[in-house]
Scaffold this active site. Sequence first.
Site, PDB file in Angstrom:
ATOM      1  N   GLU A 295      -4.469  53.382 -10.345  1.00  0.00           N
ATOM      2  CA  GLU A 295      -3.016  53.238 -10.504  1.00  0.00           C
ATOM      3  C   GLU A 295      -2.430  54.404 -11.298  1.00  0.00           C
ATOM      4  OE1 GLU A 295      -2.566  48.428 -10.074  1.00  0.00           O
ATOM      5  OE2 GLU A 295      -2.681  49.235 -12.104  1.00  0.00           O
ATOM      6  N   ASP A 374      -6.456  40.930  -7.562  1.00  0.00           N
ATOM      7  CA  ASP A 374      -5.790  41.123  -8.853  1.00  0.00           C
ATOM      8  C   ASP A 374      -5.304  39.809  -9.444  1.00  0.00           C
ATOM      9  OD1 ASP A 374      -4.683  42.323 -11.070  1.00  0.00           O
ATOM     10  OD2 ASP A 374      -2.951  43.150 -10.036  1.00  0.00           O
ATOM     11  N   GLU A 402       0.177  36.342 -15.428  1.00  0.00           N
ATOM     12  CA  GLU A 402       0.951  37.284 -14.619  1.00  0.00           C
ATOM     13  C   GLU A 402       1.338  36.708 -13.264  1.00  0.00           C
ATOM     14  OE1 GLU A 402       0.544  41.769 -12.670  1.00  0.00           O
ATOM     15  OE2 GLU A 402      -1.026  41.006 -13.997  1.00  0.00           O
TER      16      GLU A 402
END
EC number: 3.2.1.131
Length: 689
Positions: A295, A374, A402
Amino acid sequence: MISERKFAASMYDCWLKYVLCDDKVFDGYKDYFKYIVVKSSDRIINNAVEELKKALSSIVEEAEVLDYMPKSNCIFIGTLDDFKAEGLKVDLERKLKSEGFALNVVKKDNHNVLSIIGGSEKGVLYGVFHIIRSIFSGKSLEDALCIDNPQNDFRILNHWDNMDGNIERGYAGKSIFFKDNRIVDDLSRIKDYARLLASIAVNGVVINNVNVHEQETKLITDEFLPDVARIADVFRGYGIKTYLSINFASPVEIGGLSTADPLNDEVKKWWKDVASKIYSYIPDFGGFLVKADSEFRPGPFTYGRNHADGANMLAEALKPYGGIVIWRTFVYNCMVDWRDRSTDRAKAAYDNFKPLDGKFMDNVVLQVKNGPMDFQIREPITPLFGAMEKTNVFMEFQITQEYTGQQKHLCYLVPLWKEALDFDTFAKGEGSFVKKVVNGSLFGSEHGGIVGVANIGDSASWTGHPLAQSNLYGFGRLAWNPDFSSREIAEEWVRLTFGCDEDVLNTVVPMLLESREIYEEYTSPLGIGWMVNPGHHYGPNIDGYEYSHWGTYHYADFKGIGVDRTVETGTGYTAQYKEPVAKMYENIDTCPDEFLLFFHHVPYSHKLKSGKTVIQHIYDTHFEGVERAEKMREAWIKLKGKIDDETYKAVLERFDIQVVDAKEWRDVVNTYFYRKTGIKDEHGRKIYE
């Protein structure tokens, strides 16, 4: 919202409230607590004694601390060496690990001594918290007596805190470590945090974000190391090592070098000098956490090197001091063309790291997320756990919610983590469970452990949603012993947090145990995940990431849905698993329904093992999820008067949010698929057109 001041008074202590459940149960303990015998002046043991005194202060007269044995019943606290020096005998040498503890009752001059014996000072601390936990959860002394060792040597929290005070994926306020690009002056809250972590035997903390920005890069310099050392000193008193996330490009960004090539001699020397400096400030520094070539973070790929080259260079610098390098495997192509169906993000970690198995130094650990994508609400275990036979690996869980409600929704994550740890990789035949891989026992690894991305901030309850404290607590307990059940941990947490009222137990425990399934029902069906708004990842957006450079996740059209990851017709991802797991996922008839759309693209008319079609399952679960969320809210309302008012109101506010959001998820998802397919709900319920 309720006032922070009132809320702080009720929820700040989390599970360390020390309110006695059962006077009769305590009768079995109290005869020992007139005297506390301590031979050591060690700081960790002193903190353990202070914690015991604090716990007992509301239920017995203050205990007298002695450095000798009285002619009376007493409690003895110390290491095995302390115990033997007192002339007491116990056969524990081969049974007690360094951080383990033993609780037993022995005779001394016709008196009984309740002994808390640690394999080290840390073991003593964990033993003291064990007896406190036993007393205040209503466990008898007989049941509390035990020999207990951690199954994982490393039990670490990763904080994604930035020095400006913000927390990436933080849902509980600002950082407790940083403010205005400095380390905070007042460390009192950090000390309270250390107490909380010690009580669940967490022994390591990474204080800064894995995405290391310009200011955080400087944490390894003389400008900030004195303040990092102040934090480390607080943690040290509770048996916790401090770690730092580092920027792989630091030699260039702050070191004045023209390269960060891990095979360059100047770069190697630069990192060795940095390590020497860090250990001069923090002698027990744990090591580095590294996110590299992921990333847009810099890494060894820039110089044509691989992950082993990068990790080993850092490991060589830390090795003389006993430090470790924790290298994250969250590496994938994040600039994918959505038109290209051959690229599969799920395959990336295995493809990147399997060829390097056996090439890492023994003080390097690969930190592997539980799923291949993820931290979704439902993912299969990543196949990397069955593949790295010659490399140390840690399990990485995400405690911060998240993708699981962001601490506005209740989602008790221990059942998800249990599924991951109990999964059989078959790497060495049947019984090759993931928990045996990560603790090092399956492959004989040097280091093993479990890591969690922290869910705390400076909110009055630490976790924003008071019930989200159960996830932090559950992480620590499961990292210590993955064989604990989800129910066991939930019941223990409820008793310590709310007391032992049967109505509270019988309401909150089932609520916790069902919450993950409820969240899954009204969000993502059958293993797809990702149907969220891009960026902040909150709220429904079925095509939010479907045409983005991050990857493609459901391939829904008017005929069918799901990602074909089979060898025969798809991306070939299933081949990364060992047999018979690979065959199970490859075959649509044996693939578990909860992962169906993760592994297979099917028509909406495909029948599940329940007998329902995929489209009807989507409709049914989204309606049912809302109904169950409403029932959780109703159940909580019935506890009014049994829960302190501030906590009651704070949780109710969040249930109000959850019910509204669940309805939005239901309506957006159901409408999307109704418009896509034109297939009506068999039960004629309201779906918007």
